[in-house]
Design a protein around this motif. Structure first.
Motif, PDB file in Angstrom:
ATOM      1  N   THR A   3       0.700  -1.208  -0.060  1.00 33.97           N
ATOM      2  CA  THR A   3       0.389   0.137  -0.262  1.00 33.97           C
ATOM      3  C   THR A   3       1.171   0.990   0.432  1.00 33.97           C
ATOM      4  O   THR A   3       1.714   1.713   0.572  1.00 33.97           O
ATOM      5  CB  THR A   3      -1.103  -0.161   1.188  1.00 33.97           C
ATOM      6  OG1 THR A   3      -0.146   0.225   2.453  1.00 33.97           O
ATOM      7  CG2 THR A   3      -2.154  -1.378   1.525  1.00 33.97           C
ATOM      8  N   GLU A  46      -8.103  -0.245  -5.970  1.00 37.69           N
ATOM      9  CA  GLU A  46      -8.407   1.099  -5.063  1.00 37.69           C
ATOM     10  C   GLU A  46      -7.233   1.582  -4.114  1.00 37.69           C
ATOM     11  O   GLU A  46      -6.762   2.734  -3.528  1.00 37.69           O
ATOM     12  CB  GLU A  46      -9.666   0.465  -3.824  1.00 37.69           C
ATOM     13  CG  GLU A  46     -10.795   0.525  -4.537  1.00 37.69           C
ATOM     14  CD  GLU A  46     -11.914  -0.253  -3.715  1.00 37.69           C
ATOM     15  OE1 GLU A  46     -11.080  -0.906  -2.303  1.00 37.69           O
ATOM     16  OE2 GLU A  46     -13.262  -0.504  -3.871  1.00 37.69           O
ATOM     17  N   ASN A  50      -5.521   5.599  -3.940  1.00 39.90           N
ATOM     18  CA  ASN A  50      -5.525   5.499  -2.285  1.00 39.90           C
ATOM     19  C   ASN A  50      -4.133   6.098  -2.108  1.00 39.90           C
ATOM     20  O   ASN A  50      -3.973   7.419  -1.564  1.00 39.90           O
ATOM     21  CB  ASN A  50      -5.765   4.753  -1.115  1.00 39.90           C
ATOM     22  CG  ASN A  50      -7.132   4.477  -1.108  1.00 39.90           C
ATOM     23  OD1 ASN A  50      -8.451   5.617  -1.646  1.00 39.90           O
ATOM     24  ND2 ASN A  50      -7.668   3.616  -0.775  1.00 39.90           N
ATOM     25  N   GLY A  53      -3.656   9.109  -3.095  1.00 37.76           N
ATOM     26  CA  GLY A  53      -4.328  10.679  -2.880  1.00 37.76           C
ATOM     27  C   GLY A  53      -5.486  10.786  -3.470  1.00 37.76           C
ATOM     28  O   GLY A  53      -6.566  11.436  -3.319  1.00 37.76           O
ATOM     29  N   VAL A  54      -5.754   9.794  -4.140  1.00 37.88           N
ATOM     30  CA  VAL A  54      -8.185   9.568  -4.831  1.00 37.88           C
ATOM     31  C   VAL A  54      -8.521   9.057  -3.667  1.00 37.88           C
ATOM     32  O   VAL A  54      -8.278   8.141  -3.537  1.00 37.88           O
ATOM     33  CB  VAL A  54      -7.831   9.036  -5.435  1.00 37.88           C
ATOM     34  CG1 VAL A  54      -9.433   8.869  -6.169  1.00 37.88           C
ATOM     35  CG2 VAL A  54      -7.263  10.311  -7.357  1.00 37.88           C
ATOM     36  N   ASP A  55      -9.071   9.569  -3.148  1.00 38.23           N
ATOM     37  CA  ASP A  55     -10.354   9.234  -1.528  1.00 38.23           C
ATOM     38  C   ASP A  55     -11.626   9.415  -1.364  1.00 38.23           C
ATOM     39  O   ASP A  55     -12.218  10.244  -2.188  1.00 38.23           O
ATOM     40  CB  ASP A  55      -9.824  10.163  -0.596  1.00 38.23           C
ATOM     41  CG  ASP A  55     -10.996   9.849   0.750  1.00 38.23           C
ATOM     42  OD1 ASP A  55     -10.688   8.353   0.670  1.00 38.23           O
ATOM     43  OD2 ASP A  55     -11.135  10.161   1.927  1.00 38.23           O
ATOM     44  N   PHE A  56     -11.986   7.978  -2.567  1.00 38.33           N
ATOM     45  CA  PHE A  56     -13.508   7.947  -2.309  1.00 38.33           C
ATOM     46  C   PHE A  56     -14.183   7.211  -1.882  1.00 38.33           C
ATOM     47  O   PHE A  56     -15.592   6.519  -2.216  1.00 38.33           O
ATOM     48  CB  PHE A  56     -13.798   6.529  -4.424  1.00 38.33           C
ATOM     49  CG  PHE A  56     -12.681   5.764  -3.731  1.00 38.33           C
ATOM     50  CD1 PHE A  56     -13.213   4.010  -3.607  1.00 38.33           C
ATOM     51  CD2 PHE A  56     -11.396   5.548  -4.724  1.00 38.33           C
ATOM     52  CE1 PHE A  56     -12.446   3.017  -3.366  1.00 38.33           C
ATOM     53  CE2 PHE A  56     -10.965   4.272  -4.035  1.00 38.33           C
ATOM     54  CZ  PHE A  56     -11.458   3.221  -3.983  1.00 38.33           C
ATOM     55  N   GLY A  57     -13.893   6.943  -0.521  1.00 42.71           N
ATOM     56  CA  GLY A  57     -14.421   6.130   0.485  1.00 42.71           C
ATOM     57  C   GLY A  57     -15.280   7.172   1.755  1.00 42.71           C
ATOM     58  O   GLY A  57     -15.684   6.729   2.643  1.00 42.71           O
ATOM     59  N   GLY A  58     -15.234   8.564   1.439  1.00 48.72           N
ATOM     60  CA  GLY A  58     -14.962   9.374   2.660  1.00 48.72           C
ATOM     61  C   GLY A  58     -17.203   9.737   2.207  1.00 48.72           C
ATOM     62  O   GLY A  58     -17.741   8.908   1.726  1.00 48.72           O
TER      63      GLY A  58
END
Length: 120
Positions: A3, A46, A50, A53-58
């Protein structure tokens, strides 16, 4: 499973390999009951997003079903105006909050009781 910076470094290091080999090399592999391997592409992509820097889980500011808020409403058949839960949630309103209704030429404003009105 790699990660963050480790994942980005490994992807850069491997360069131009197949997607399957890339997923496997980064550790996104699980094993089925019959012993065969399963590549977890979704988890890999995913983690890669992450790491970049792409946050799609907020928490989203959308209502039910992923729809976007329209900021429009209609007068209902009984004359009521409805303000949905998504809007009251955005404003952190609780049941029992009281407002003064201010009528303008083309708008209706709700001013919390006890708050200073900006136009006065």
């Amino acid at each position: 499973m790699l990660t963050g910076a480790d994942l980005l470094a490994k992807v850069k290091e491997l360069g131009d390999v197949s997607k399957s080999d890339l997923v496997r090399a980064c550790g996104y592999v699980s094993h089925k009951k019959d012993g065969s391997e399963r590549l977890n592409f979704t988890a890999f992509y995913e983690a890669l997003l992450n790491a970049k820097g792409v946050d799609f889980g907020g928490t989203a500011k959308t209502g039910k079903g992923g729809r976007k808020l329209s900021f429009n409403t209609k007068v209902q058949f009984n004359g009521n105006l409805m303000v949905g839960k998504a809007y009251t949630g955005m404003l952190d309103l609780k049941p029992g909050d009281e407002f003064e209704i201010k009528l303008g030429r083309k708008q209706i404003r709700l001013v919390p009781l006890g708050a200073e009105d900006e136009d006065e």
